[in-house]
Design an enzyme around this catalytic site. Structure first.
Site, PDB file in Angstrom:
ATOM      1  N   SER A  97     -35.177 -19.855  24.411  1.00 50.88           N
ATOM      2  CA  SER A  97     -34.307 -19.596  23.261  1.00 50.88           C
ATOM      3  C   SER A  97     -33.707 -18.203  23.434  1.00 50.88           C
ATOM      4  O   SER A  97     -34.454 -17.224  23.498  1.00 50.88           O
ATOM      5  CB  SER A  97     -35.098 -19.663  21.951  1.00 50.88           C
ATOM      6  OG  SER A  97     -34.263 -19.471  20.834  1.00 50.88           O
TER       7      SER A  97
ATOM      8  N   ASN B  23     -38.985 -16.887  24.780  1.00 51.12           N
ATOM      9  CA  ASN B  23     -37.961 -16.157  24.035  1.00 51.12           C
ATOM     10  C   ASN B  23     -37.117 -15.308  24.976  1.00 51.12           C
ATOM     11  O   ASN B  23     -37.616 -14.397  25.634  1.00 51.12           O
ATOM     12  CB  ASN B  23     -38.610 -15.243  22.983  1.00 51.12           C
ATOM     13  CG  ASN B  23     -37.584 -14.364  22.283  1.00 51.12           C
ATOM     14  OD1 ASN B  23     -36.851 -14.832  21.424  1.00 51.12           O
ATOM     15  ND2 ASN B  23     -37.501 -13.090  22.659  1.00 51.12           N
ATOM     16  N   GLU B  24     -35.836 -15.660  25.090  1.00 50.90           N
ATOM     17  CA  GLU B  24     -34.767 -14.859  25.697  1.00 50.90           C
ATOM     18  C   GLU B  24     -34.912 -14.595  27.195  1.00 50.90           C
ATOM     19  O   GLU B  24     -34.183 -13.784  27.760  1.00 50.90           O
ATOM     20  CB  GLU B  24     -34.597 -13.527  24.961  1.00 50.90           C
ATOM     21  CG  GLU B  24     -34.127 -13.716  23.532  1.00 50.90           C
ATOM     22  CD  GLU B  24     -33.723 -12.435  22.836  1.00 50.90           C
ATOM     23  OE1 GLU B  24     -33.012 -12.517  21.810  1.00 50.90           O
ATOM     24  OE2 GLU B  24     -34.115 -11.356  23.299  1.00 50.90           O
ATOM     25  N   MET B  25     -35.790 -15.324  27.872  1.00 45.99           N
ATOM     26  CA  MET B  25     -35.968 -15.051  29.295  1.00 45.99           C
ATOM     27  C   MET B  25     -34.884 -15.690  30.156  1.00 45.99           C
ATOM     28  O   MET B  25     -34.518 -15.141  31.201  1.00 45.99           O
ATOM     29  CB  MET B  25     -37.363 -15.479  29.737  1.00 45.99           C
ATOM     30  CG  MET B  25     -38.442 -14.547  29.200  1.00 45.99           C
ATOM     31  SD  MET B  25     -40.100 -15.082  29.611  1.00 45.99           S
ATOM     32  CE  MET B  25     -40.001 -15.246  31.375  1.00 45.99           C
TER      33      MET B  25
END
Length: 817
Positions: free
Chosen positions: A466, A419-421
């Protein structure tokens, strides 16, 4: 195979102390302390801060047991631990038998020859993961912004260290079942079912991986049970540690996502035998379906569309976080309520966010049963993780274990790295160490994880992060590029942009966007006293983890609604804000599904892990907020929506159904008392799997002066002669609409379809809310607009006693100020 559970009564103590108290497994130290009355409710008031010492303490769990005599006769005896949280050392009768460093996977320890015939002692020491992680912190490391530092060094749920919706309460303990298992000759280590689809036929290739304890050759038989209960059996060829067979299913019953068809499930059972005795049995639940991620280049960039059984599916749903800060107390009933609520809101996909944990089997069982596709993040979120050899090996083990466990699931749609990395590496984490972070990042998410996924489950697509613009675009394109991949959009909320800003976003798949609200007043009262019922009170801000979140709610309140007259109405209107924000976004992206331009809208977030003001549409206690009811409407397969701008309005019908539908649309521009200024009607056929512009209206001449505040556009749609959707649109913010006092009449009763409440109003009422005091009831509709002179018959989806039904109350926006 012989099993002896070790769940149940244990003892626990602080490391170094002789004083112990009762413990229960599966469980965790916080629940054990709570049950022993050593601490108060961690969720009440500011108790979160008062119990912080628990996560900084080492704890020792002990249990004495006498092994079953039959167990001692097995060739192989294994201690099987489905979940140990997290850094622990295990001792059996004073001898160290193993150590663990991963919360997410099952651990097995060979204890053959180590058990006494009489009493044995198992001792598990849990080291503080918080102390361990903090000691490793250095300047190059980035940890999630709202958390205790150090979580990235431990394979443990990051959100337990704190998030912008969750408390800082890292747990420890035996959080999933633990048992002794005895095996002889051989056991089934894994069962894999692969599908080959041809016209009118599906072939199942069933492979069993065996763990052998002798040189004897076993027999393996496979049985496939159809949804109607009929079965077929097939003997497998066994060679060394592999058993294989092929099963053909003619006229297969295909599995579909919710809204696209049924969810028939087949059962696959493999039985391992030797010398006429059953050694082991493995079972898998499957659905017959194909699924792929379509990324075909097109006029905008690349598609991002999930295609099931050859049909592009518009994915409607939400992001899922852990449903309890203490996951060991989640029950099947709790999971079923959340999954069924998703289905009732016409969802077909949940994204399992990468900051929690991989869910219990029952969660995936229910997604299979109800037709909910699963976008499965691996558990990495918003941080920079180490890439030394031991950590990468741990990640590889975790990935393989998780993929092997879930790969047969009908619901599985996507493996996602984190997530969002990718967003963080590219945009957030600049400054000192940024070059190292960019060099480290691919080692986990472009090398280690995808290499395991490709080997273990090549049939389900892998997506690196994502949001992301794709593997080949890493560090070349903005992860939120609107023409590639999936997007997260937060300028509405964090950026204080108006709801209409959603209409400027044309992402190929919107996998995260959200808006906060308060929970129900009944939920607030579980953690706050009457003296705390104020948006800026200390306790309310303890239960608001997004910095300035309550201030943002008030900011948007000032833009949209009149200020509420009391705290209960503050809860109500905050939920209306959230619901309207999500409606603006989802309806816009659904209107842009043509040519597969946008094929998904998942809002943040479905659920909560404790009672809190948050982005959830269902609060911690399972109470539906206004957004959940709005989602039930804006996710309908056939949906009427209005895109207003100034004094104009475009009326759309979005059809996700696989067949065209003939609809009749009536519209009327009318005063709030029902006086009609202008009207129109038309019948049209809306094509399958497309959005259709049904009317383009301009009311500039009718809405001059005060009329713009006294007038609404009412649109009503029927299909097959039955109501199929309606909307009430204003042309100024709700705070400026001259809402009159209204008389809303309720009639309660029971008919052949069950209990109902018939709601009628003399003048236009906005956001009509039904409630039954003292009961948590789900209605077929709620928080709805009701134009002057109309009636809405609302069904109770959970029945109550007739005398309780008669106590139903109603209020609307006019009652909030």
């Amino acid at each position: 195979m012989i099993m002896q559970t070790l769940d149940g009564a244990w003892r626990v103590s602080q490391a170094g102390s002789d004083d112990s108290f009762p413990a229960k497994t599966p469980g965790c130290i916080h629940l054990d302390l709570l049950n022993a009355k050593e601490i108060g409710d961690p969720f009440y008031g500011d108790n979160e801060y008062r119990i912080a010492w628990i996560a900084r303490t080492d704890w020792v769990y002990t249990r004495t047991f006498v092994p079953d005599a039959s167990l001692l006769g097995a060739e192989k005896i294994v201690l099987e631990c489905d979940g140990l949280d997290t850094l622990c050392t295990l001792e059996l009768n004073g001898e160290v038998i193993g150590c663990t460093d991963n919360m997410y996977i099952a651990h097995r320890f060979d204890v053959s020859g180590k058990l006494a015939a009489g009493e044995n002692e198992l001792r598990i020491t849990f080291k503080s993961a918080v102390n361990y992680g903090e000691a490793l912190m250095c300047k190059d490391v980035v940890c999630p912004g709202d958390s205790i530092p150090g979580s990235v060094f431990v394979r443990k749920a990051p959100s337990q260290y704190g998030w912008d919706w969750g408390p800082k309460i890292p747990t420890s303990g035996i959080w999933r079942p633990i048992r002794l298992a005895g095996y002889s000759v051989s056991r089934i280590d894994d069962l894999r079912v692969e599908q080959t689809h041809e016209a009118g036929r599906v072939t199942l290739n069933v492979t069993a991986e065996l763990e052998n304890y002798s040189s004897e050759v076993c027999s393996l038989s496979v049985r496939v049970i159809d949804p109607d209960g009929t079965s077929r059996e097939c003997p497998a060829n066994v060679s060394s540690s592999i058993g294989e067979c092929e099963v053909t299913i003619d006229s297969p019953k295909l599995w579909w996502p919710n809204g696209y068809g049924d969810q028939p499930l087949y059962q696959v059972e493999a039985t391992l035998s030797y010398d006429g005795k059953t050694l082991d049995v493995a079972k898998r639940q499957i659905g017959l379906r194909t699924i792929e991620l379509d990324q075909t280049p097109d006029q905008w960039g690349k598609r991002f569309a999930f295609v099931v059984n050859g049909v592009p599916v518009f994915c409607k749903g939400a992001d899922w976080i852990p449903a309890d800060q203490f996951p060991s107390r989640l029950t099947e009933e709790h999971y079923r309520h959340l999954i069924k609520s998703s289905v009732m809101a016409n969802m077909n996909m949940l994204r399992i966010w990468g900051g929690g944990f991989y869910e219990d089997e029952v969660f995936y069982d229910l997604c299979d049963e109800y037709g909910i596709l699963v976008w499965q993040d691996f558990m990495f979120a918003c941080g920079h993780y180490p890439v030394d050899a031991p950590f990468l090996a741990n990640v590889a083990r975790e990935t393989e274990a998780v993929v092997r466990r879930l790969r047969n699931r009908a619901c599985m749609a996507l493996w996602c790295g984190n997530n969002e990395m990718e967003w963080g590496v590219g945009s957030w984490w600049g400054g000192e160490g940024s070059d190292k972070r960019k060099a480290d990042y691919p080692k986990i998410f472009h090398e280690t994880i995808p290499s395991v996924v490709e080997r273990v489950d090549p049939h389900i697509a892998y997506w690196p992060s994502s949001p992301s613009s794709g593997i080949e675009n890493y560090c070349k394109l903005e992860p939120n590029d609107q023409n590639f991949g999936d997007g997260h959009y937060w300028d509405v909320w964090h950026g204080r942009k108006p709801f209409t800003a959603y209409r400027e976003q044309f992402h190929r798949f919107m996998s995260e966007f959200g808006f906060e609200s308060m929970p129900a007043i009944e939920t607030v009262r579980t953690f706050a006293g009457e003296e705390d019922l104020n948006m800026t009170s200390y306790v309310m801000e303890c239960h608001q983890k997004n910095g300035g979140g309550n201030g943002l709610i008030l900011y948007y309140m000032a833009q949209t609604f009149r200020f509420p007259k009391d705290f209960e109405m503050m809860c109500y209107t905050s939920q209306l804000l959230q619901a309207e924000a999500m409606r603006y976004g989802v309806e816009h992206w659904r209107r842009n599904r043509n040519d597969l331009r946008c094929m998904g809208a998942l809002y943040w977030q479905l659920n909560d892990c404790w009672p809190v003001s948050s982005w959830a549409s269902i609060d911690y206690f399972g109470r539906w907020k206004a957004t959940q009811y709005f989602a039930r409407r804006f996710n309908e397969s056939l949906h009427l929506s209005v895109c207003e701008e100034g004094k104009t309005a475009k009326v759309h019908v979005t059809n996700d159904l696989l067949a065209p539908v003939e609809v009749e649309i009536k519209w009327s521009l009318e005063k709030l008392d029902g006086t009609v200024l202008s009207s129109g009607a038309q019948t049209l056929t809306v094509a399958a799997e497309l959005d259709t512009l049904a009317a383009d209206l301009d009311f500039t001449s009718e809405l001059s002066g005060d009329a713009v505040r006294e007038t609404v556009l009412v649109c009503e749609m029927t299909a097959g002669g039955k109501p199929a959707g309606s909307s009430v649109t204003t042309f100024v913010p709700s705070k400026h609409v001259a809402l009159p006092e209204v008389n809303i009449a309720l009639e309660t009763g029971t008919d052949a379809e069950g209990q109902f409440i018939r709601v009628t109003t003399d003048k236009t009422a906005r956001y009509v809310c039904l409630a039954i005091p003292g009961r948590d009831v789900i209605f077929s509709d709620n928080y709805f607009d009701l134009a002057a002179g109309r009636t809405n018959t609302v069904r109770l989806l959970s029945e109550v006693e007739p005398e309780v039904l008669a106590t139903a109350k109603v209020y609307s926006l006019r009652d909030s100020y």
